[in-house]
Design a protein around this motif. Structure first.
Motif, PDB file in Angstrom:
ATOM      1  N   ALA A 153     -21.696  21.150 -14.398  1.00 18.61           N
ATOM      2  CA  ALA A 153     -21.301  21.626 -15.724  1.00 18.61           C
ATOM      3  C   ALA A 153     -22.134  21.022 -16.847  1.00 18.61           C
ATOM      4  O   ALA A 153     -22.296  21.635 -17.902  1.00 18.61           O
ATOM      5  N   LEU A 154     -22.672  19.820 -16.628  1.00 16.80           N
ATOM      6  CA  LEU A 154     -23.461  19.146 -17.666  1.00 16.80           C
ATOM      7  C   LEU A 154     -24.900  18.911 -17.227  1.00 16.80           C
ATOM      8  O   LEU A 154     -25.600  18.077 -17.801  1.00 16.80           O
ATOM      9  N   SER A 155     -25.362  19.654 -16.230  1.00 14.19           N
ATOM     10  CA  SER A 155     -26.686  19.411 -15.648  1.00 14.19           C
ATOM     11  C   SER A 155     -27.803  20.226 -16.285  1.00 14.19           C
ATOM     12  O   SER A 155     -28.979  19.897 -16.121  1.00 14.19           O
ATOM     13  N   GLU A 156     -27.453  21.285 -16.996  1.00 16.84           N
ATOM     14  CA  GLU A 156     -28.487  22.133 -17.577  1.00 16.84           C
ATOM     15  C   GLU A 156     -29.193  21.429 -18.726  1.00 16.84           C
ATOM     16  O   GLU A 156     -28.623  20.533 -19.367  1.00 16.84           O
ATOM     17  N   PRO A 157     -30.447  21.812 -19.022  1.00 12.65           N
ATOM     18  CA  PRO A 157     -31.192  21.155 -20.114  1.00 12.65           C
ATOM     19  C   PRO A 157     -30.419  21.184 -21.430  1.00 12.65           C
ATOM     20  O   PRO A 157     -29.887  22.224 -21.828  1.00 12.65           O
ATOM     21  N   GLY A 158     -30.338  20.039 -22.068  1.00 12.99           N
ATOM     22  CA  GLY A 158     -29.690  19.939 -23.364  1.00 12.99           C
ATOM     23  C   GLY A 158     -28.192  19.734 -23.330  1.00 12.99           C
ATOM     24  O   GLY A 158     -27.584  19.416 -24.362  1.00 12.99           O
ATOM     25  N   ALA A 159     -27.554  19.898 -22.168  1.00 14.74           N
ATOM     26  CA  ALA A 159     -26.092  19.828 -22.107  1.00 14.74           C
ATOM     27  C   ALA A 159     -25.575  18.424 -22.404  1.00 14.74           C
ATOM     28  O   ALA A 159     -24.591  18.256 -23.142  1.00 14.74           O
ATOM     29  N   LEU A 160     -26.216  17.403 -21.853  1.00 10.55           N
ATOM     30  CA  LEU A 160     -25.758  16.035 -22.102  1.00 10.55           C
ATOM     31  C   LEU A 160     -25.951  15.646 -23.562  1.00 10.55           C
ATOM     32  O   LEU A 160     -25.088  15.012 -24.176  1.00 10.55           O
ATOM     33  N   ARG A 161     -27.090  16.027 -24.123  1.00 12.12           N
ATOM     34  CA  ARG A 161     -27.362  15.681 -25.522  1.00 12.12           C
ATOM     35  C   ARG A 161     -26.348  16.366 -26.449  1.00 12.12           C
ATOM     36  O   ARG A 161     -25.868  15.762 -27.408  1.00 12.12           O
ATOM     37  N   LYS A 162     -26.011  17.612 -26.165  1.00  9.67           N
ATOM     38  CA  LYS A 162     -25.014  18.313 -26.972  1.00  9.67           C
ATOM     39  C   LYS A 162     -23.657  17.648 -26.846  1.00  9.67           C
ATOM     40  O   LYS A 162     -22.938  17.473 -27.849  1.00  9.67           O
ATOM     41  N   LEU A 163     -23.278  17.267 -25.628  1.00 11.47           N
ATOM     42  CA  LEU A 163     -21.991  16.604 -25.426  1.00 11.47           C
ATOM     43  C   LEU A 163     -21.935  15.301 -26.215  1.00 11.47           C
ATOM     44  O   LEU A 163     -20.936  15.015 -26.883  1.00 11.47           O
ATOM     45  N   ALA A 164     -23.000  14.514 -26.112  1.00 13.07           N
ATOM     46  CA  ALA A 164     -23.036  13.250 -26.837  1.00 13.07           C
ATOM     47  C   ALA A 164     -22.903  13.477 -28.340  1.00 13.07           C
ATOM     48  O   ALA A 164     -22.123  12.798 -29.028  1.00 13.07           O
ATOM     49  N   ASP A 199     -21.644  16.128 -29.959  1.00  7.27           N
ATOM     50  CA  ASP A 199     -20.323  16.667 -30.280  1.00  7.27           C
ATOM     51  C   ASP A 199     -19.253  15.576 -30.285  1.00  7.27           C
ATOM     52  O   ASP A 199     -18.245  15.686 -30.994  1.00  7.27           O
ATOM     53  N   ALA A 200     -19.470  14.529 -29.475  1.00 10.80           N
ATOM     54  CA  ALA A 200     -18.501  13.442 -29.377  1.00 10.80           C
ATOM     55  C   ALA A 200     -18.753  12.336 -30.402  1.00 10.80           C
ATOM     56  O   ALA A 200     -18.033  11.337 -30.413  1.00 10.80           O
ATOM     57  N   GLY A 201     -19.766  12.507 -31.255  1.00 15.65           N
ATOM     58  CA  GLY A 201     -20.013  11.524 -32.298  1.00 15.65           C
ATOM     59  C   GLY A 201     -20.972  10.427 -31.938  1.00 15.65           C
ATOM     60  O   GLY A 201     -21.136   9.464 -32.709  1.00 15.65           O
ATOM     61  N   LEU A 202     -21.646  10.524 -30.799  1.00 21.07           N
ATOM     62  CA  LEU A 202     -22.656   9.546 -30.421  1.00 21.07           C
ATOM     63  C   LEU A 202     -24.013   9.935 -31.009  1.00 21.07           C
ATOM     64  O   LEU A 202     -24.267  11.109 -31.283  1.00 21.07           O
ATOM     65  N   ASP A 203     -24.866   8.944 -31.172  1.00 16.77           N
ATOM     66  CA  ASP A 203     -26.254   9.190 -31.569  1.00 16.77           C
ATOM     67  C   ASP A 203     -27.081   9.211 -30.288  1.00 16.77           C
ATOM     68  O   ASP A 203     -27.379   8.151 -29.724  1.00 16.77           O
ATOM     69  N   PRO A 204     -27.447  10.396 -29.786  1.00 16.54           N
ATOM     70  CA  PRO A 204     -28.143  10.465 -28.493  1.00 16.54           C
ATOM     71  C   PRO A 204     -29.526   9.856 -28.567  1.00 16.54           C
ATOM     72  O   PRO A 204     -30.283  10.095 -29.501  1.00 16.54           O
ATOM     73  N   GLY A 205     -29.840   9.048 -27.571  1.00 12.90           N
ATOM     74  CA  GLY A 205     -31.137   8.379 -27.540  1.00 12.90           C
ATOM     75  C   GLY A 205     -31.896   8.681 -26.271  1.00 12.90           C
ATOM     76  O   GLY A 205     -32.110   9.844 -25.929  1.00 12.90           O
ATOM     77  N   ALA A 206     -32.275   7.621 -25.562  1.00 13.08           N
ATOM     78  CA  ALA A 206     -33.135   7.767 -24.393  1.00 13.08           C
ATOM     79  C   ALA A 206     -32.461   8.583 -23.291  1.00 13.08           C
ATOM     80  O   ALA A 206     -31.289   8.406 -22.983  1.00 13.08           O
ATOM     81  N   ALA A 207     -33.238   9.498 -22.693  1.00 14.48           N
ATOM     82  CA  ALA A 207     -32.785  10.284 -21.550  1.00 14.48           C
ATOM     83  C   ALA A 207     -33.798  10.127 -20.424  1.00 14.48           C
ATOM     84  O   ALA A 207     -35.001  10.058 -20.670  1.00 14.48           O
ATOM     85  N   PHE A 208     -33.324  10.048 -19.204  1.00 15.17           N
ATOM     86  CA  PHE A 208     -34.224   9.875 -18.071  1.00 15.17           C
ATOM     87  C   PHE A 208     -33.538  10.353 -16.798  1.00 15.17           C
ATOM     88  O   PHE A 208     -32.308  10.486 -16.745  1.00 15.17           O
ATOM     89  N   ASP A 209     -34.350  10.650 -15.777  1.00 18.51           N
ATOM     90  CA  ASP A 209     -33.842  11.051 -14.467  1.00 18.51           C
ATOM     91  C   ASP A 209     -34.003   9.904 -13.485  1.00 18.51           C
ATOM     92  O   ASP A 209     -34.927   9.083 -13.602  1.00 18.51           O
ATOM     93  N   VAL A 210     -33.114   9.858 -12.511  1.00 20.56           N
ATOM     94  CA  VAL A 210     -33.204   8.878 -11.430  1.00 20.56           C
ATOM     95  C   VAL A 210     -33.148   9.637 -10.114  1.00 20.56           C
ATOM     96  O   VAL A 210     -32.193  10.383  -9.858  1.00 20.56           O
ATOM     97  N   ASP A 211     -34.154   9.471  -9.280  1.00 17.77           N
ATOM     98  CA  ASP A 211     -34.173  10.106  -7.961  1.00 17.77           C
ATOM     99  C   ASP A 211     -33.599   9.158  -6.920  1.00 17.77           C
ATOM    100  O   ASP A 211     -33.741   7.935  -7.010  1.00 17.77           O
ATOM    101  N   SER A 212     -32.948   9.737  -5.934  1.00 15.68           N
ATOM    102  CA  SER A 212     -32.265   8.955  -4.913  1.00 15.68           C
ATOM    103  C   SER A 212     -32.389   9.653  -3.565  1.00 15.68           C
ATOM    104  O   SER A 212     -32.605  10.871  -3.510  1.00 15.68           O
ATOM    105  N   VAL A 213     -32.259   8.885  -2.510  1.00 16.14           N
ATOM    106  CA  VAL A 213     -32.189   9.436  -1.159  1.00 16.14           C
ATOM    107  C   VAL A 213     -30.861   8.999  -0.549  1.00 16.14           C
ATOM    108  O   VAL A 213     -30.566   7.806  -0.475  1.00 16.14           O
ATOM    109  N   ILE A 214     -30.048   9.959  -0.167  1.00 18.91           N
ATOM    110  CA  ILE A 214     -28.764   9.674   0.473  1.00 18.91           C
ATOM    111  C   ILE A 214     -29.010   9.680   1.983  1.00 18.91           C
ATOM    112  O   ILE A 214     -29.425  10.699   2.543  1.00 18.91           O
TER     113      ILE A 214
END
Length: 261
Positions: free
Chosen positions: A172-183, A185-200
Protein backbone atom coordinates in the motif's frame (compact mmCIF):
# COMPACT_ATOMS: atom_id res chain seq x y z
CA UNK A 1 -16.60 -4.06 16.46
CA UNK A 2 -13.04 -5.27 17.05
CA UNK A 3 -10.29 -2.70 16.54
CA UNK A 4 -7.52 -3.13 13.99
CA UNK A 5 -5.12 -3.91 16.86
CA UNK A 6 -7.41 -6.61 18.28
CA UNK A 7 -7.77 -8.27 14.89
CA UNK A 8 -4.06 -8.08 14.05
CA UNK A 9 -3.03 -9.14 17.55
CA UNK A 10 -4.90 -12.43 17.24
CA UNK A 11 -3.59 -13.12 13.74
CA UNK A 12 0.07 -12.21 14.31
CA UNK A 13 0.14 -13.93 17.68
CA UNK A 14 -0.90 -17.30 16.24
CA UNK A 15 2.63 -18.69 15.67
CA UNK A 16 4.92 -16.41 17.68
CA UNK A 17 7.93 -18.66 18.09
CA UNK A 18 8.13 -19.59 14.41
CA UNK A 19 7.79 -15.91 13.50
CA UNK A 20 10.56 -14.90 15.91
CA UNK A 21 12.95 -17.71 15.06
CA UNK A 22 12.36 -18.22 11.34
CA UNK A 23 10.80 -15.15 9.73
CA UNK A 24 11.43 -11.90 11.60
CA UNK A 25 15.05 -11.98 10.43
CA UNK A 26 13.89 -11.41 6.85
CA UNK A 27 14.07 -7.70 7.74
CA UNK A 28 17.41 -7.88 9.54
CA UNK A 29 19.23 -5.88 6.86
CA UNK A 30 16.63 -3.12 7.17
CA UNK A 31 16.83 -3.11 10.97
CA UNK A 32 20.60 -2.72 10.90
CA UNK A 33 20.64 -0.09 8.13
CA UNK A 34 17.95 2.10 9.68
CA UNK A 35 19.32 1.94 13.21
CA UNK A 36 22.84 2.59 11.94
CA UNK A 37 21.91 5.54 9.73
CA UNK A 38 19.64 6.85 12.46
CA UNK A 39 22.53 7.11 14.91
CA UNK A 40 21.00 4.82 17.52
CA UNK A 41 23.62 4.77 20.31
CA UNK A 42 23.92 5.09 24.10
CA UNK A 43 21.54 7.70 25.46
CA UNK A 44 19.04 7.49 22.58
CA UNK A 45 15.42 6.87 23.57
CA UNK A 46 14.17 4.44 20.94
CA UNK A 47 10.61 3.35 20.14
CA UNK A 48 9.60 0.65 17.64
CA UNK A 49 5.91 0.64 16.73
CA UNK A 50 4.64 -2.71 15.50
CA UNK A 51 7.76 -4.20 17.09
CA UNK A 52 6.75 -7.85 16.74
CA UNK A 53 9.03 -10.15 18.70
CA UNK A 54 11.54 -7.37 19.21
CA UNK A 55 14.50 -8.05 16.92
CA UNK A 56 14.96 -4.37 16.02
CA UNK A 57 14.65 -3.39 19.69
CA UNK A 58 17.22 -6.04 20.61
CA UNK A 59 19.67 -4.57 18.10
CA UNK A 60 19.00 -1.05 19.38
CA UNK A 61 19.59 -2.18 22.96
CA UNK A 62 22.90 -3.77 21.93
CA UNK A 63 23.86 -0.37 20.51
CA UNK A 64 23.22 1.16 23.94
CA UNK A 65 19.80 2.72 23.42
CA UNK A 66 16.94 2.74 25.90
CA UNK A 67 14.26 0.72 24.10
CA UNK A 68 10.48 0.62 24.04
CA UNK A 69 8.18 -1.34 21.74
CA UNK A 70 4.47 -1.63 21.08
CA UNK A 71 2.60 -4.29 19.16
CA UNK A 72 -0.89 -5.72 18.88
CA UNK A 73 0.22 -9.31 19.64
CA UNK A 74 1.00 -10.12 23.28
CA UNK A 75 2.60 -13.51 22.37
CA UNK A 76 5.18 -11.66 20.23
CA UNK A 77 5.78 -9.09 22.97
CA UNK A 78 6.51 -11.91 25.42
CA UNK A 79 9.41 -12.96 23.19
CA UNK A 80 10.57 -9.35 22.90
CA UNK A 81 10.75 -9.18 26.70
CA UNK A 82 12.82 -12.37 26.77
CA UNK A 83 15.25 -10.90 24.25
CA UNK A 84 15.54 -7.50 25.94
CA UNK A 85 14.58 -7.79 29.62
CA UNK A 86 15.31 -4.11 30.31
CA UNK A 87 13.03 -2.95 27.49
CA UNK A 88 9.49 -1.65 27.91
CA UNK A 89 7.11 -3.64 25.68
CA UNK A 90 3.36 -3.02 25.65
CA UNK A 91 0.22 -3.96 23.76
CA UNK A 92 -1.05 -0.83 22.03
CA UNK A 93 -2.83 0.46 18.95
CA UNK A 94 -0.65 2.41 16.51
CA UNK A 95 -3.25 5.17 16.34
CA UNK A 96 -3.31 5.74 20.13
CA UNK A 97 0.18 5.35 21.58
CA UNK A 98 0.34 5.35 25.41
CA UNK A 99 3.23 7.80 25.72
CA UNK A 100 3.73 11.48 26.45
CA UNK A 101 4.56 14.04 23.78
CA UNK A 102 8.25 14.02 22.86
CA UNK A 103 9.07 10.90 24.87
CA UNK A 104 11.48 9.46 22.27
CA UNK A 105 14.40 10.55 20.11
CA UNK A 106 14.06 7.97 17.33
CA UNK A 107 10.93 6.06 16.34
CA UNK A 108 10.60 3.32 13.73
CA UNK A 109 7.79 1.46 12.02
CA UNK A 110 9.01 -1.58 10.08
CA UNK A 111 6.23 -2.84 7.79
CA UNK A 112 3.73 -1.46 10.29
CA UNK A 113 2.09 1.74 9.08
CA UNK A 114 0.53 0.24 5.94
CA UNK A 115 -1.52 -2.10 8.16
CA UNK A 116 -2.84 0.60 10.49
CA UNK A 117 -6.55 1.31 10.27
CA UNK A 118 -5.65 4.97 9.67
CA UNK A 119 -2.01 5.23 8.48
CA UNK A 120 -1.86 9.04 8.61
CA UNK A 121 -3.13 9.02 12.18
CA UNK A 122 -0.64 6.29 13.11
CA UNK A 123 2.32 8.25 11.71
CA UNK A 124 1.00 11.42 13.34
CA UNK A 125 1.01 9.57 16.68
CA UNK A 126 4.58 8.38 16.06
CA UNK A 127 5.54 11.99 15.39
CA UNK A 128 3.74 13.21 18.51
CA UNK A 129 5.69 10.92 20.84
CA UNK A 130 8.99 11.81 19.12
CA UNK A 131 10.74 14.95 20.36
CA UNK A 132 10.89 18.03 18.14
CA UNK A 133 13.86 17.53 15.83
CA UNK A 134 13.81 13.77 16.38
CA UNK A 135 13.33 11.21 13.63
CA UNK A 136 10.51 8.89 12.60
CA UNK A 137 11.65 6.15 10.21
CA UNK A 138 8.98 4.71 7.90
CA UNK A 139 9.98 1.34 6.41
CA UNK A 140 7.87 -0.73 4.00
CA UNK A 141 8.29 -3.37 1.32
CA UNK A 142 9.86 -2.22 -1.94
CA UNK A 143 7.94 -1.94 -5.18
CA UNK A 144 6.54 -5.35 -6.17
CA UNK A 145 8.53 -5.60 -9.42
CA UNK A 146 11.79 -4.98 -7.58
CA UNK A 147 12.00 -8.20 -5.59
CA UNK A 148 11.42 -11.94 -5.64
CA UNK A 149 9.63 -11.81 -2.27
CA UNK A 150 6.55 -10.47 -4.05
CA UNK A 151 5.79 -14.02 -5.18
CA UNK A 152 5.62 -15.11 -1.56
CA UNK A 153 3.69 -12.07 -0.35
CA UNK A 154 1.00 -12.70 -2.97
CA UNK A 155 0.97 -16.52 -2.80
CA UNK A 156 -2.12 -16.62 -0.58
CA UNK A 157 -4.21 -14.10 -2.51
CA UNK A 158 -6.78 -16.64 -3.69
CA UNK A 159 -7.17 -18.05 -0.17
CA UNK A 160 -7.94 -14.73 1.51
CA UNK A 161 -11.44 -13.45 2.32
CA UNK A 162 -12.60 -10.42 0.31
CA UNK A 163 -10.93 -7.32 1.76
CA UNK A 164 -13.09 -4.48 3.07
CA UNK A 165 -13.26 -1.38 0.83
CA UNK A 166 -10.06 0.63 0.99
CA UNK A 167 -8.18 -2.04 2.92
CA UNK A 168 -4.41 -1.74 2.79
CA UNK A 169 -2.22 -4.53 1.49
CA UNK A 170 1.51 -5.23 1.87
CA UNK A 171 2.37 -2.82 -0.96
CA UNK A 172 0.00 0.00 0.00
CA UNK A 173 2.92 2.38 0.62
CA UNK A 174 5.45 0.91 -1.84
CA UNK A 175 4.71 3.00 -4.92
CA UNK A 176 6.96 5.99 -5.75
CA UNK A 177 6.15 8.99 -3.60
CA UNK A 178 3.75 7.16 -1.27
CA UNK A 179 5.98 7.26 1.81
CA UNK A 180 6.88 10.91 1.30
CA UNK A 181 3.19 11.84 0.95
CA UNK A 182 2.31 9.89 4.09
CA UNK A 183 5.06 11.60 6.05
CA UNK A 184 3.97 15.04 4.84
CA UNK A 185 0.29 14.39 5.50
CA UNK A 186 1.19 13.34 9.05
CA UNK A 187 3.11 16.55 9.74
CA UNK A 188 6.65 15.22 9.37
CA UNK A 189 9.37 16.96 7.39
CA UNK A 190 10.41 14.19 4.96
CA UNK A 191 14.14 13.84 4.51
CA UNK A 192 16.50 11.10 3.43
CA UNK A 193 15.03 8.13 1.54
CA UNK A 194 16.90 4.96 0.64
CA UNK A 195 16.40 1.30 -0.27
CA UNK A 196 17.81 -1.71 1.55
CA UNK A 197 18.26 -5.02 -0.27
CA UNK A 198 18.07 -8.29 1.60
CA UNK A 199 18.27 -12.02 1.00
CA UNK A 200 15.83 -14.21 2.92
CA UNK A 201 17.48 -17.62 3.37
CA UNK A 202 16.27 -20.97 4.69
CA UNK A 203 18.21 -24.24 5.17
CA UNK A 204 15.40 -26.39 3.76
CA UNK A 205 11.82 -26.40 2.51
CA UNK A 206 10.25 -27.33 5.85
CA UNK A 207 11.83 -24.33 7.57
CA UNK A 208 10.82 -21.98 4.75
CA UNK A 209 7.20 -23.15 4.88
CA UNK A 210 7.06 -22.79 8.67
CA UNK A 211 8.45 -19.27 8.39
CA UNK A 212 5.92 -18.07 5.84
CA UNK A 213 3.09 -19.91 7.61
CA UNK A 214 3.86 -17.89 10.77
CA UNK A 215 2.61 -14.54 9.46
CA UNK A 216 -0.69 -12.94 10.35
CA UNK A 217 -1.58 -13.02 6.66
CA UNK A 218 -1.17 -16.81 6.67
CA UNK A 219 -3.31 -17.11 9.80
CA UNK A 220 -6.08 -15.10 8.12
CA UNK A 221 -5.88 -17.19 4.95
CA UNK A 222 -5.96 -20.43 6.96
CA UNK A 223 -9.08 -19.28 8.83
CA UNK A 224 -10.76 -18.55 5.50
CA UNK A 225 -9.62 -21.78 3.78
CA UNK A 226 -7.47 -24.29 5.68
CA UNK A 227 -3.99 -24.67 7.12
CA UNK A 228 -3.33 -27.37 4.52
CA UNK A 229 -4.23 -25.01 1.66
CA UNK A 230 -1.87 -22.33 3.03
CA UNK A 231 0.99 -24.82 3.31
CA UNK A 232 0.36 -26.08 -0.22
CA UNK A 233 0.34 -22.55 -1.63
CA UNK A 234 3.60 -21.67 0.09
CA UNK A 235 5.26 -24.89 -1.06
CA UNK A 236 4.26 -24.15 -4.63
CA UNK A 237 5.54 -20.56 -4.49
CA UNK A 238 8.82 -21.59 -2.86
CA UNK A 239 9.65 -24.06 -5.62
CA UNK A 240 11.04 -21.20 -7.75
CA UNK A 241 13.66 -20.39 -5.11
CA UNK A 242 15.13 -23.85 -4.46
CA UNK A 243 18.88 -24.39 -4.83
CA UNK A 244 20.58 -27.65 -5.71
CA UNK A 245 21.83 -28.08 -2.15
CA UNK A 246 18.29 -27.98 -0.75
CA UNK A 247 18.46 -24.42 0.56
CA UNK A 248 16.10 -21.60 -0.41
CA UNK A 249 16.97 -17.95 -1.06
CA UNK A 250 14.60 -15.09 -1.89
CA UNK A 251 15.58 -11.49 -2.57
CA UNK A 252 13.67 -8.66 -0.91
CA UNK A 253 13.84 -4.88 -0.86
CA UNK A 254 12.76 -2.36 1.75
CA UNK A 255 11.95 1.32 1.14
CA UNK A 256 12.98 3.60 3.99
CA UNK A 257 12.20 7.25 4.67
CA UNK A 258 13.40 9.42 7.57
CA UNK A 259 10.98 12.14 8.61
CA UNK A 260 11.86 14.95 11.03
CA UNK A 261 9.33 15.51 13.83
Amino acid sequence: MASTAQINGKLWGASPRDWADLQEGSALAAFEAVLGRGGVEPGVRYLDVGCGSGMAAQIAAARGASVTGVDAAEPLLAIARERTPKGDFRVADLETLPFADGAFDFTTGFNAFQYAGEPVKAVREAARVTRRGGTVALVVWGEPASMQATAMLTALRTLMPPPPPGAAGPFALSEPGALRKLATDAGLDPGAAFDVDSVIAYPNLETAVRGWNASGVAARAAANSSAEAVTAAHREALAAFAHDDGTYQITARFKCLFGRA
